[in-house]
Design a protein around this motif. Structure first.
Motif, mmCIF file in Angstrom:
data_model
loop_
_atom_site.group_PDB
_atom_site.id
_atom_site.type_symbol
_atom_site.label_atom_id
_atom_site.label_comp_id
_atom_site.label_asym_id
_atom_site.label_seq_id
_atom_site.Cartn_x
_atom_site.Cartn_y
_atom_site.Cartn_z
ATOM 1 N N ILE A 114 0.894 -1.306 -0.076
ATOM 2 C CA ILE A 114 0.021 0.071 0.041
ATOM 3 C C ILE A 114 0.611 1.289 0.051
ATOM 4 N N PHE A 115 1.853 1.139 0.918
ATOM 5 C CA PHE A 115 2.752 2.447 0.788
ATOM 6 C C PHE A 115 3.507 2.606 -0.329
ATOM 7 N N ARG A 116 4.043 1.471 -1.153
ATOM 8 C CA ARG A 116 4.713 1.717 -2.238
ATOM 9 C C ARG A 116 3.764 2.169 -3.261
ATOM 10 N N SER A 117 2.393 1.852 -3.359
ATOM 11 C CA SER A 117 1.756 2.195 -4.148
ATOM 12 C C SER A 117 1.317 3.921 -4.160
ATOM 13 N N HIS A 118 1.663 4.287 -3.072
ATOM 14 C CA HIS A 118 1.830 5.783 -2.994
ATOM 15 C C HIS A 118 2.882 6.551 -3.028
ATOM 16 N N GLY A 119 3.668 6.035 -3.655
ATOM 17 C CA GLY A 119 5.318 6.829 -3.989
ATOM 18 C C GLY A 119 6.182 6.690 -2.747
ATOM 19 N N PHE A 120 5.674 5.843 -1.608
ATOM 20 C CA PHE A 120 6.697 5.598 -0.695
ATOM 21 C C PHE A 120 7.929 4.829 -1.433
ATOM 22 N N GLU A 121 9.054 4.964 -0.811
ATOM 23 C CA GLU A 121 10.184 3.968 -1.246
ATOM 24 C C GLU A 121 10.986 3.407 -0.143
ATOM 25 N N VAL A 122 11.634 2.254 -0.412
ATOM 26 C CA VAL A 122 12.416 1.602 0.565
ATOM 27 C C VAL A 122 13.461 2.465 0.970
ATOM 28 N N PHE A 123 13.909 2.625 2.041
ATOM 29 C CA PHE A 123 14.982 3.246 2.542
ATOM 30 C C PHE A 123 16.095 2.092 3.035
ATOM 31 N N SER A 124 15.329 1.308 4.061
ATOM 32 C CA SER A 124 16.010 0.001 4.771
ATOM 33 C C SER A 124 15.145 -1.122 5.040
ATOM 34 N N GLU A 125 15.697 -2.225 5.239
ATOM 35 C CA GLU A 125 14.999 -3.693 5.455
ATOM 36 C C GLU A 125 15.721 -4.083 6.535
ATOM 37 N N GLN A 126 14.881 -5.078 7.403
ATOM 38 C CA GLN A 126 15.420 -5.950 8.187
ATOM 39 C C GLN A 126 14.689 -7.262 8.161
ATOM 40 N N PRO A 127 15.479 -8.204 7.464
ATOM 41 C CA PRO A 127 14.580 -9.615 7.510
ATOM 42 C C PRO A 127 14.434 -10.249 9.034
ATOM 43 N N TYR A 128 13.375 -10.654 9.156
ATOM 44 C CA TYR A 128 12.808 -10.971 10.575
ATOM 45 C C TYR A 128 13.869 -12.314 11.051
ATOM 46 N N SER A 129 14.425 -13.007 9.975
ATOM 47 C CA SER A 129 15.099 -14.330 10.216
ATOM 48 C C SER A 129 16.535 -13.950 10.685
ATOM 49 N N LYS A 130 16.922 -12.747 10.497
ATOM 50 C CA LYS A 130 18.110 -12.245 10.881
ATOM 51 C C LYS A 130 18.000 -11.417 12.193
ATOM 52 N N TYR A 131 17.067 -11.426 12.708
ATOM 53 C CA TYR A 131 16.862 -10.568 14.104
ATOM 54 C C TYR A 131 17.186 -11.656 15.192
ATOM 55 N N THR A 132 18.238 -12.007 15.758
ATOM 56 C CA THR A 132 18.467 -13.260 16.365
ATOM 57 C C THR A 132 19.178 -12.625 17.782
ATOM 58 N N ASP A 133 19.029 -13.343 18.693
ATOM 59 C CA ASP A 133 19.608 -13.140 20.286
ATOM 60 C C ASP A 133 21.169 -13.595 20.139
ATOM 61 N N GLU A 134 21.921 -13.494 21.098
ATOM 62 C CA GLU A 134 23.038 -13.950 21.072
ATOM 63 C C GLU A 134 23.522 -15.562 20.614
ATOM 64 N N ASN A 135 22.428 -16.172 20.914
ATOM 65 C CA ASN A 135 22.588 -17.504 20.666
ATOM 66 C C ASN A 135 22.063 -18.089 19.326
ATOM 67 N N GLY A 136 21.706 -16.818 18.559
ATOM 68 C CA GLY A 136 21.205 -17.345 17.161
ATOM 69 C C GLY A 136 19.797 -17.702 16.851
ATOM 70 N N LYS A 137 19.087 -17.151 18.007
ATOM 71 C CA LYS A 137 17.424 -17.759 17.952
ATOM 72 C C LYS A 137 16.904 -16.550 17.516
ATOM 73 N N VAL A 138 15.839 -16.618 16.574
ATOM 74 C CA VAL A 138 15.179 -15.805 16.086
ATOM 75 C C VAL A 138 14.167 -15.061 17.170
ATOM 76 N N ILE A 139 14.399 -13.861 17.302
ATOM 77 C CA ILE A 139 13.525 -13.150 18.505
ATOM 78 C C ILE A 139 11.954 -13.031 18.041
ATOM 79 N N LEU A 140 11.785 -12.812 17.062
ATOM 80 C CA LEU A 140 10.349 -12.523 16.607
ATOM 81 C C LEU A 140 9.882 -13.482 15.324
#
Length: 228
Positions: free
Chosen positions: A174-200
């Motif tokens: 929806i946002f991109r259809s209104h002219g918003f552009e991507v500035f940055s991204e964060q894959p959820y699979s790479k948001y991990t704790d110190e043990n490498g476990k996915v936090i969310l």
């Protein structure tokens, strides 16, 4: 459907809409198990109430309901200034809701790492914080209209830059259809704790957080003012 600006006196009705349609189902909230459908979440409601106080938010109201204000969609917008995100991050340690902390630690740290203020040299931003539509009214273009009207509110109030943290694939489209552009991204699979476990562990098809922006040039603002 009627579209109206949200005033502070609408806060409780907006919260009730969000409890039924957003708090439990938003991808990060759902992954964290933040709350059950229809239940309250004090930390998240305080976050929403802050945006409402800025008087930049818009609601969709079912015009057929004459005797009551039936809110079927909302977009909560706020004003973001340099330093606000760092302050919000520092306050997270004082919040006793561990699930809320998981979510906003991700959002705040990502925004600090990918700093739109520094990149665009602005002293404030129009921050699109929450976009929600009643499950019974989806597919009618309400979310699109809410974003469209948010852009108009930003232009009317002289903002040069709009920003949105889009956590799910549908809001990102929806946002991109209104002219918003991507500035940055964060894959959820790479948001991990110190043990490498996915936090969310966010469920597919939602695979990443996108920080999006829409720049408004001076000509756009002048044209909007002349048409008012």
């Amino acid at each position: 459907m009627e579209y109206k600006m949200i005033a502070p006196e609408h806060s409780e009705q907006v919260m009730e809409h969000l409890r039924r349609n957003f708090f439990a189902d938003e991808p990060l909230n759902k992954a964290a198990g933040l709350c059950q459908n229809g239940s309250s979440c004090p930390a998240l409601e305080a976050h929403c109430a802050e945006a409402i106080q800025h008087r930049m938010s818009v609601m969709a109201v079912d015009a057929k309901e004459k005797d009551t204000l039936k809110i079927v969609g909302v977009v909560l917008n706020g004003i973001l200034k340099p330093g606000d995100t760092a302050k919000a991050l520092s306050k997270l340690d004082c919040n006793d809701d561990a699930d809320f902390r998981k979510i906003f630690d991700l959002l705040h740290r990502h925004n600090l790492k990918h700093n739109l203020f520094e990149h665009f040299d602005v002293d404030c931003m129009f921050d699109v914080r929450i976009l929600s539509v009643d499950s019974c009214y989806r597919g009618q273009g309400i979310a699109n209209e809410l974003v469209k009207r948010s852009v108009a509110v930003a232009k009317k109030n002289g903002f040069r830059l709009l920003k949105a943290d889009a956590t799910g694939i549908f809001s990102q489209k929806i946002f991109r259809s209104h002219g918003f552009e991507v500035f940055s991204e964060q894959p959820y699979s790479k948001y991990t704790d110190e043990n490498g476990k996915v936090i969310l562990p966010v469920e597919a098809p939602h695979i990443k957080l996108q920080q999006l922006y829409k720049a408004i040039c001076a000509d756009d603002q002048d044209e909007k003012k002349q048409s008012l």
